[in-house]
Write a protein that holds these residues in place. Sequence first.
Motif, short mmCIF file in Angstrom:
data_model
loop_
_atom_site.label_atom_id
_atom_site.label_comp_id
_atom_site.label_asym_id
_atom_site.label_seq_id
_atom_site.Cartn_x
_atom_site.Cartn_y
_atom_site.Cartn_z
N GLU A 37 -4.66 -2.94 7.45
CA GLU A 37 -4.66 -4.41 7.43
C GLU A 37 -6.08 -4.96 7.38
O GLU A 37 -6.39 -5.88 6.63
CB GLU A 37 -3.93 -4.94 8.66
CG GLU A 37 -3.91 -6.45 8.76
CD GLU A 37 -3.25 -6.92 10.04
OE1 GLU A 37 -3.77 -7.86 10.66
OE2 GLU A 37 -2.22 -6.34 10.43
N HIS A 38 -6.97 -4.35 8.16
CA HIS A 38 -8.37 -4.80 8.18
C HIS A 38 -9.05 -4.50 6.85
O HIS A 38 -9.84 -5.29 6.35
CB HIS A 38 -9.11 -4.13 9.34
CG HIS A 38 -10.45 -4.74 9.61
ND1 HIS A 38 -10.57 -6.00 10.15
CD2 HIS A 38 -11.69 -4.30 9.39
CE1 HIS A 38 -11.85 -6.30 10.26
NE2 HIS A 38 -12.55 -5.29 9.79
N LYS A 39 -8.74 -3.33 6.27
CA LYS A 39 -9.31 -2.97 4.97
C LYS A 39 -8.87 -3.97 3.91
O LYS A 39 -9.65 -4.39 3.07
CB LYS A 39 -8.89 -1.56 4.56
CG LYS A 39 -9.52 -1.12 3.25
CD LYS A 39 -8.77 0.03 2.65
CE LYS A 39 -7.53 -0.48 2.03
NZ LYS A 39 -7.16 -0.17 0.74
N ASP A 40 -7.60 -4.39 3.97
CA ASP A 40 -7.10 -5.38 3.01
C ASP A 40 -7.84 -6.71 3.14
O ASP A 40 -8.16 -7.35 2.14
CB ASP A 40 -5.60 -5.59 3.20
CG ASP A 40 -4.77 -4.41 2.74
OD1 ASP A 40 -5.29 -3.56 1.99
OD2 ASP A 40 -3.60 -4.33 3.14
N LYS A 41 -8.14 -7.12 4.37
CA LYS A 41 -8.89 -8.36 4.58
C LYS A 41 -10.29 -8.25 4.00
O LYS A 41 -10.78 -9.18 3.36
CB LYS A 41 -8.96 -8.69 6.07
CG LYS A 41 -7.68 -9.21 6.65
CD LYS A 41 -7.84 -9.52 8.11
CE LYS A 41 -6.52 -9.95 8.74
NZ LYS A 41 -6.66 -10.20 10.17
N ASP B 282 -17.60 1.15 2.00
CA ASP B 282 -16.66 1.47 3.07
C ASP B 282 -15.23 1.11 2.69
O ASP B 282 -14.30 1.89 2.91
CB ASP B 282 -17.07 0.74 4.35
CG ASP B 282 -16.19 1.10 5.52
OD1 ASP B 282 -16.15 2.30 5.87
OD2 ASP B 282 -15.53 0.20 6.08
N VAL B 283 -15.06 -0.06 2.12
CA VAL B 283 -13.71 -0.52 1.76
C VAL B 283 -13.14 0.29 0.60
O VAL B 283 -11.97 0.67 0.61
CB VAL B 283 -13.73 -2.03 1.42
CG1 VAL B 283 -12.42 -2.47 0.81
CG2 VAL B 283 -14.03 -2.84 2.67
N PHE B 284 -13.97 0.59 -0.39
CA PHE B 284 -13.46 1.23 -1.60
C PHE B 284 -13.30 2.75 -1.47
O PHE B 284 -12.92 3.40 -2.43
CB PHE B 284 -14.32 0.87 -2.81
CG PHE B 284 -14.09 -0.53 -3.26
CD1 PHE B 284 -12.91 -0.90 -3.86
CD2 PHE B 284 -15.06 -1.49 -3.03
CE1 PHE B 284 -12.68 -2.20 -4.24
CE2 PHE B 284 -14.84 -2.80 -3.42
CZ PHE B 284 -13.66 -3.16 -4.03
N LYS B 285 -13.55 3.30 -0.29
CA LYS B 285 -13.31 4.72 -0.07
C LYS B 285 -11.83 5.07 -0.22
O LYS B 285 -11.49 6.17 -0.62
CB LYS B 285 -13.78 5.15 1.32
CG LYS B 285 -15.26 5.26 1.47
CD LYS B 285 -15.59 5.65 2.89
CE LYS B 285 -17.08 5.61 3.15
NZ LYS B 285 -17.40 5.85 4.56
N THR B 286 -10.98 4.12 0.12
CA THR B 286 -9.54 4.41 0.16
C THR B 286 -8.71 3.52 -0.76
O THR B 286 -7.50 3.44 -0.59
CB THR B 286 -9.02 4.22 1.60
OG1 THR B 286 -9.29 2.88 2.02
CG2 THR B 286 -9.69 5.21 2.54
N VAL B 287 -9.33 2.87 -1.73
CA VAL B 287 -8.56 1.98 -2.59
C VAL B 287 -7.77 2.77 -3.63
O VAL B 287 -8.11 3.89 -3.98
CB VAL B 287 -9.46 0.95 -3.31
CG1 VAL B 287 -10.11 0.02 -2.32
CG2 VAL B 287 -10.47 1.62 -4.19
N ASN B 288 -6.72 2.12 -4.12
CA ASN B 288 -5.92 2.76 -5.15
C ASN B 288 -6.30 2.22 -6.52
O ASN B 288 -7.15 1.33 -6.65
CB ASN B 288 -4.43 2.56 -4.87
CG ASN B 288 -4.04 1.10 -4.81
OD1 ASN B 288 -4.56 0.29 -5.56
ND2 ASN B 288 -3.13 0.76 -3.91
N LYS B 289 -5.66 2.75 -7.55
CA LYS B 289 -6.02 2.39 -8.92
C LYS B 289 -5.77 0.90 -9.20
O LYS B 289 -6.54 0.26 -9.91
CB LYS B 289 -5.23 3.25 -9.90
CG LYS B 289 -5.64 3.03 -11.33
CD LYS B 289 -5.01 4.05 -12.23
CE LYS B 289 -5.40 3.70 -13.64
NZ LYS B 289 -6.06 4.74 -14.34
N THR B 290 -4.75 0.32 -8.61
CA THR B 290 -4.46 -1.10 -8.80
C THR B 290 -5.60 -1.96 -8.27
O THR B 290 -6.00 -2.93 -8.91
CB THR B 290 -3.14 -1.47 -8.08
OG1 THR B 290 -2.11 -0.61 -8.53
CG2 THR B 290 -2.77 -2.92 -8.32
#
Length: 167
Positions: A4-8, A113-121
């Motif tokens: 949730e925090h990563k999404d913010k 930090d945020v983009f370490k776990t992002v998906n393709k979308t």
Amino acid sequence: MYHEHKDKMLKFIFILILINPILDLLTGIYLKTFNLDPRFTPGIIIRNLFLLYMVYYIFKKRINVYYYVMLIITFFITIIVQFYSGITVYALKEIQYYLKFIYNISILLIGLDVFKTVNKTEINKLIRYFTISSFFYAVVIVSSFLLGIGYKTYSYSSASKGFFLCW
């Protein structure tokens, strides 16, 4: 909780990408229209508020705090060396320069930090936001050139950089 925090923070980065060209445009128009002190533009004030939040986030999450400590140390070393070299030190200008530098470093550190776990979308969305931001810059530059308004890139040429100022 982390997701949730990563999404913010991901939304925060997307907002920064979209708001930067708008802040640059408004700053250029503000300075050209009102001919006021360029040290305190709305863009600088808003970016510094974003910077405060980013620094808070970085220290709270302990994301490469070492970089900030090193930046603070180099800032003071720079001031001391300038002072003892006989160079006139303009504290406000030096602080503004470092804040601009820290702003960009902060975006980079949070983005990494945020983009370490992002998906393709989310990556595709990031590319789309950068494209929108770049398109906005291009439209302003081309339209100001065609209309003969804005800031000139060179004094000897009709080339225009729109209403965007170089920092």
